[in-house]
Design a protein around this motif. Structure first.
Motif, PDB file in Angstrom:
ATOM      1  N   ILE A 321       1.597  -0.812  -0.027  1.00 16.61           N
ATOM      2  CA  ILE A 321       0.162  -0.523  -0.306  1.00 16.61           C
ATOM      3  C   ILE A 321       0.959   1.086  -0.113  1.00 16.61           C
ATOM      4  N   GLY A 322       1.853   1.145   0.490  1.00 12.92           N
ATOM      5  CA  GLY A 322       2.531   2.800   0.897  1.00 12.92           C
ATOM      6  C   GLY A 322       3.855   2.779  -0.218  1.00 12.92           C
ATOM      7  N   LEU A 323       3.954   1.113  -0.945  1.00  6.75           N
ATOM      8  CA  LEU A 323       4.718   1.970  -2.740  1.00  6.75           C
ATOM      9  C   LEU A 323       3.148   2.520  -3.857  1.00  6.75           C
ATOM     10  N   ALA A 324       1.920   1.810  -3.605  1.00  4.15           N
ATOM     11  CA  ALA A 324       1.737   2.865  -4.376  1.00  4.15           C
ATOM     12  C   ALA A 324       0.449   4.338  -4.086  1.00  4.15           C
ATOM     13  N   GLY A 325       1.166   4.780  -2.773  1.00  2.80           N
ATOM     14  CA  GLY A 325       1.201   5.940  -1.903  1.00  2.80           C
ATOM     15  C   GLY A 325      -0.207   5.604  -1.358  1.00  2.80           C
ATOM     16  N   GLY A 326      -0.934   4.573  -1.041  1.00  2.00           N
ATOM     17  CA  GLY A 326      -1.536   3.782   0.140  1.00  2.00           C
ATOM     18  C   GLY A 326      -1.707   4.668   2.158  1.00  2.00           C
ATOM     19  N   ALA A 327      -2.803   5.333   2.749  1.00  5.27           N
ATOM     20  CA  ALA A 327      -2.595   4.951   4.176  1.00  5.27           C
ATOM     21  C   ALA A 327      -4.099   4.154   4.707  1.00  5.27           C
ATOM     22  N   ASP A 328      -3.522   3.612   5.312  1.00  2.78           N
ATOM     23  CA  ASP A 328      -5.108   3.553   6.790  1.00  2.78           C
ATOM     24  C   ASP A 328      -5.146   5.338   7.810  1.00  2.78           C
ATOM     25  N   LEU A 329      -6.050   4.929   8.384  1.00  3.53           N
ATOM     26  CA  LEU A 329      -6.632   6.010   9.003  1.00  3.53           C
ATOM     27  C   LEU A 329      -7.269   6.737  10.082  1.00  3.53           C
ATOM     28  N   ASN A 330      -6.885   5.988  11.336  1.00  2.00           N
ATOM     29  CA  ASN A 330      -7.460   5.131  12.698  1.00  2.00           C
ATOM     30  C   ASN A 330      -7.479   6.267  13.852  1.00  2.00           C
ATOM     31  N   LEU A 331      -8.356   6.278  14.753  1.00  2.00           N
ATOM     32  CA  LEU A 331      -8.984   7.494  15.497  1.00  2.00           C
ATOM     33  C   LEU A 331      -8.266   6.373  16.879  1.00  2.00           C
ATOM     34  N   LEU A 332      -7.416   7.340  17.873  1.00  2.14           N
ATOM     35  CA  LEU A 332      -7.603   7.237  19.196  1.00  2.14           C
ATOM     36  C   LEU A 332      -8.473   7.351  20.170  1.00  2.14           C
ATOM     37  N   THR A 333      -9.611   6.876  20.241  1.00  6.85           N
ATOM     38  CA  THR A 333     -10.394   7.274  21.363  1.00  6.85           C
ATOM     39  C   THR A 333     -10.753   6.975  23.336  1.00  6.85           C
ATOM     40  N   THR A 334     -11.564   7.219  23.602  1.00  5.78           N
ATOM     41  CA  THR A 334     -11.292   6.967  25.091  1.00  5.78           C
ATOM     42  C   THR A 334     -13.517   6.843  25.411  1.00  5.78           C
ATOM     43  N   GLY A 335     -13.248   5.693  26.221  1.00  6.20           N
ATOM     44  CA  GLY A 335     -14.475   5.074  26.541  1.00  6.20           C
ATOM     45  C   GLY A 335     -15.746   4.766  25.764  1.00  6.20           C
ATOM     46  N   LEU A 336     -15.068   4.420  24.843  1.00  2.28           N
ATOM     47  CA  LEU A 336     -16.201   3.057  23.423  1.00  2.28           C
ATOM     48  C   LEU A 336     -15.860   1.719  23.696  1.00  2.28           C
ATOM     49  N   ASP A 337     -16.742   0.861  23.399  1.00  2.00           N
ATOM     50  CA  ASP A 337     -16.151  -0.660  23.345  1.00  2.00           C
ATOM     51  C   ASP A 337     -14.871  -1.281  22.090  1.00  2.00           C
ATOM     52  N   ASP A 338     -15.020  -0.330  20.971  1.00  2.00           N
ATOM     53  CA  ASP A 338     -13.673  -0.162  20.182  1.00  2.00           C
ATOM     54  C   ASP A 338     -13.341   1.244  20.311  1.00  2.00           C
ATOM     55  N   ASN A 339     -12.189   1.517  20.765  1.00  2.00           N
ATOM     56  CA  ASN A 339     -11.519   2.782  21.157  1.00  2.00           C
ATOM     57  C   ASN A 339     -10.634   2.543  19.835  1.00  2.00           C
ATOM     58  N   PHE A 340      -9.830   2.049  19.121  1.00  2.00           N
ATOM     59  CA  PHE A 340      -9.375   2.315  17.540  1.00  2.00           C
ATOM     60  C   PHE A 340      -9.991   1.970  16.146  1.00  2.00           C
TER      61      PHE A 340
END
Length: 521
Positions: A321-340
Motif C-alpha cells: 500500500i505504501g508503494l502505491a501511495g496509500g495509508a490507513d487512518l484510525n482514531l484513538l478514542t476513550t470510553g467506547l467498546d472499540d477505542n481504535f
C-alpha cells in the motif's frame, strides 16, 4: 401581612414506554435460528443414525424452540427517553432495567444486516463509556432509530401527547424533536481508492490461510485418480519426474497469475460492498461536535462518537500500500467498546493527512521527526545477522539428513535461505531505523516506528496519564530505553522504542511537565 403563595415548579412528566418494531418478531427468531443451525444439524445427525424421521423431528424441535426464544426480546423489551435518561427494560423471568444518563452517552451505532434492510429496521447500540457493554435495541424502524440517535446526541426528547398539558377545550400540541443539521462532510468515498483493495496483505494472508486449512482438511477426500494424476515408479502419468517438474515451471506461473486475478476482482468487490456510500460527517451534538461515519451496501452501519473523546490518530502505511501511495487512518478514542475505530478505508496518504488534520485540529502527521541516532541501526543490523544465521542453521538440518540417509545433497536450499534471510533482514533493519523517530508539537506527541509497515501515531499530551521507561541488560550497555506513554485511548499505550535514555527523560518532562517534573532533578 400574609405571605403570597408561591406556585410549585411543574413536575417533569414521565415519557411513554415504547416497544421495538413489529418486525423484531421476525428478525430476532431468524438471528437465533442462525446460531442454532449447527446444534440442530448435530442433533439431527445423531438422532438420524437410528431413524431418519426422529432426526427430522429433533431438528424441527430445535428450530421451533430457537424461534420461540427469539420472540422473547420483542415481547419483553421496552424503552423510553426522558429529559435526563435513557431507560431500557427487558427480560422474561429475570427483568433487567438499564439506565444511562444522556450526558454520559458517548456513541450511537446504527447497523443493518441484509435481513434488517429487507424488513426496513435498524439495530441501535448505545455506548456510555462506563463499562465494556452497550445498550442494544434490536430492532427499530429507520425513522425511530434516527429520531432516537438525535434525542441521545443532539436534542432533548419530544414530549408525547399525553405528557403535554393542554388548555381547556383545546387539543394538545406536540413539539417535535428538532432535526439535527446536515453537518459538515469532512470525507466521503472516492471510487479511485478501490485500487488499494488488492494490496492489503493482511486480508490476503487470511484468505490463503483459510484456503490452506480447507485444503488440508479435505485433501484425503480428493479423488486424485479422477483427475488423471498417477505416480508410479518415479513417473507422473508415465512422464519422468524431471520432465514433469519442467512442465510445472510453466504451469505454476500461469496458476499464480490466475489466482492473482481472482483475488484482485474479489477484493475489489468486497471493498465496494463494505465501504459503499462512505461518509464522515461532523455534527453539532448535545455537548459539542460529533463525528458520524456511515457506510455499507448489503449491511449498513452508522457510528457517531463525541469528538471530545478523540485523543489522537494513527496513520498506517503497509508495504504494498505504501508503494502505491496509500495509508490507513484510525482514531484513538476513550470510553467506547472499540477505542481504535477506522475512519477511512485505505486511501491516498494526502487524503489521510488532510482528514487527520481536520479531526486533530493540527497537522501532526507532517511534523518533522527527531531520529534516535546510530545506536538503534547497529542493533537492528546485528539482529538481522543473527536471524540470518539461525534460519541458515535451520535449513541445514533437513539438508544434512537428506544427504546422509538419502544420499542426495540439496546444497542450494540453505544457500537460498541464507541469501533471502540476509536481504530481507537487512532491508527490514534499515527501514526500521529510517522510520524510527518522534516529535513534540504544541498539543501532540508524535511517534513513528515499524519496518515494512510504518505506523505514525499522534497522541494528545493531555491524554497521557503516565510513563514507563524500561531498560534491559543490553539496553543499558548501549544507552537506549524502551519508553511507553500510558493513556486511556486506543490500545491504552503508545510505544517509543529504542530512545537514548537522556532523550527519553527530556521528552517525558517536556510532554507532561506536571507529571514528571517532580521526579526529575
Amino acid at each position: 401581612m400574609s405571605t403570597p403563595d408561591v406556585p410549585e415548579a411543574p413536575a417533569v412528566p414521565d415519557a411513554e414506554w415504547q416497544r421495538l418494531a413489529g418486525w423484531t418478531a421476525v428478525v430476532s427468531p431468524l438471528s437465533t435460528l442462525r446460531q442454532a443451525i449447527i446444534p440442530a444439524a448435530v442433533g439431527a445427525f445423531g438422532a438420524g443414525q437410528a431413524n431418519v424421521f426422529i432426526g427430522l423431528l429433533v431438528a424441527a424441535g430445535i428450530a421451533v424452540v430457537a424461534a420461540l426464544a427469539g420472540l422473547v426480546p420483542w415481547l419483553t423489551t421496552t424503552f423510553r427517553v426522558t429529559p435526563t435518561h435513557l431507560e431500557v427494560r427487558k427480560g422474561l423471568l429475570n427483568r433487567t432495567t438499564l439506565t444511562a444518563r444522556l450526558d454520559r452517552v458517548r456513541s450511537v451505532d446504527l447497523s443493518s444486516t441484509l435481513i434488517h434492510r429487507a424488513l426496513g429496521v435498524t439495530k441501535v447500540s448505545v455506548g456510555t463509556g462506563v463499562d465494556e457493554g452497550q445498550i442494544t435495541l434490536d430492532s427499530l424502524t429507520k425513522d425511530a432509530a434516527a429520531r432516537l440517535r438525535r434525542e441521545l446526541l443532539h436534542a432533548a426528547p419530544a414530549p408525547s401527547a399525553s405528557d403535554v398539558p393542554s388548555a381547556e377545550g383545546s387539543s394538545p400540541e406536540i413539539e417535535p424533536v428538532a432535526a439535527a443539521p446536515e453537518g459538515e462532510i469532512i470525507a466521503k468515498l472516492d471510487w479511485s481508492w478501490i485500487r488499494y483493495a488488492p494490496l492489503n496483505l493482511r486480508n490476503l494472508a487470511i484468505a490463503l490461510g483459510g484456503l490452506g486449512a480447507v485444503f488440508g482438511a479435505f485433501s484425503d477426500l480428493i479423488p486424485w485418480e479422477s483427475f488423471g494424476v498417477r505416480v508410479t515408479n518415479g513417473e507422473v502419468n508415465g512422464v519422468p519426474v524431471d520432465e514433469f517438474v519442467r512442465m510445472l515451471f510453466f504451469a505454476v506461473p500461469i496458476a499464480i497469475v490466475g489466482a492473482a486475478a481472482v483475488w484482485a476482482i474479489g477484493s475489489c468487490v468486497g471493498y465496494a460492498v463494505r465501504w459503499w456510500d462512505l461518509q464522515v460527517v461532523r455534527e453539532q451534538g448535545r455537548e459539542g461536535t460529533t463525528l458520524r461515519r456511515s457506510f455499507g451496501l448489503t449491511s449498513t452501519r452508522a457510528t457517531t462518537v463525541e469528538e471530545a473523546k478523540v485523543r489522537g490518530a494513527t496513520s498506517t502505511v503497509g508495504p504494498l500500500i505504501g508503494l502505491a501511495g496509500g495509508a490507513d487512518l484510525n482514531l484513538l478514542t476513550t470510553g467506547l467498546d472499540d477505542n481504535f475505530p477506522a475512519v477511512l478505508p485505505t486511501a491516498p496518504e494526502q487524503v489521510v493527512s488532510e482528514v487527520g488534520t481536520d479531526i486533530l485540529g493540527e497537522d501532526a502527521f507532517s511534523a518533522a521527526l527527531t531520529g534516535h541516532g546510530p545506536r538503534p541501526r547497529r542493533r537492528y543490523w546485528f539482529r538481522a545477522a543473527v536471524a540470518t544465521l539461525v534460519w541458515t542453521l535451520v535449513a541445514l538440518v533437513p539438508t544434512v539428513l537428506i544427504g546422509v540417509f538419502g544420499d542426495t545433497w540439496i546444497w542450494w536450499i540453505p544457500v537460498v535461505v541464507m541469501v533471502l534471510a540476509l536481504v530481507l533482514g537487512l532491508l527490514g533493519a534499515e527501514l526500521r531505523h529510517r522510520h524510527l523517530g518522534h516529535a513534540l508539537t504544541d498539543r501532540y506527541l508524535v511517534v513513528r516506528s515499524g519496518s515494512y509497515t510504518a505506523v505514525r501515531t499522534a497522541l494528545q499530551t493531555d491524554g497521557i496519564i503516565g510513563w514507563r521507561v524500561k531498560q534491559t541488560f543490553f539496553d543499558r550497555r548501549i544507552g537506549l530505553a524502551q519508553v511507553t506513554a500510558m493513556t486511556a485511548a486506543g490500545h491504552e499505550h503508545v510505544d517509543i522504542p529504542d530512545v537514548p535514555l537522556e532523550t527519553a527523560v527530556a521528552l517525558a518532562a517536556a510532554a507532561t511537565p506536571r507529571t514528571v517534573s517532580e521526579f526529575v532533578e
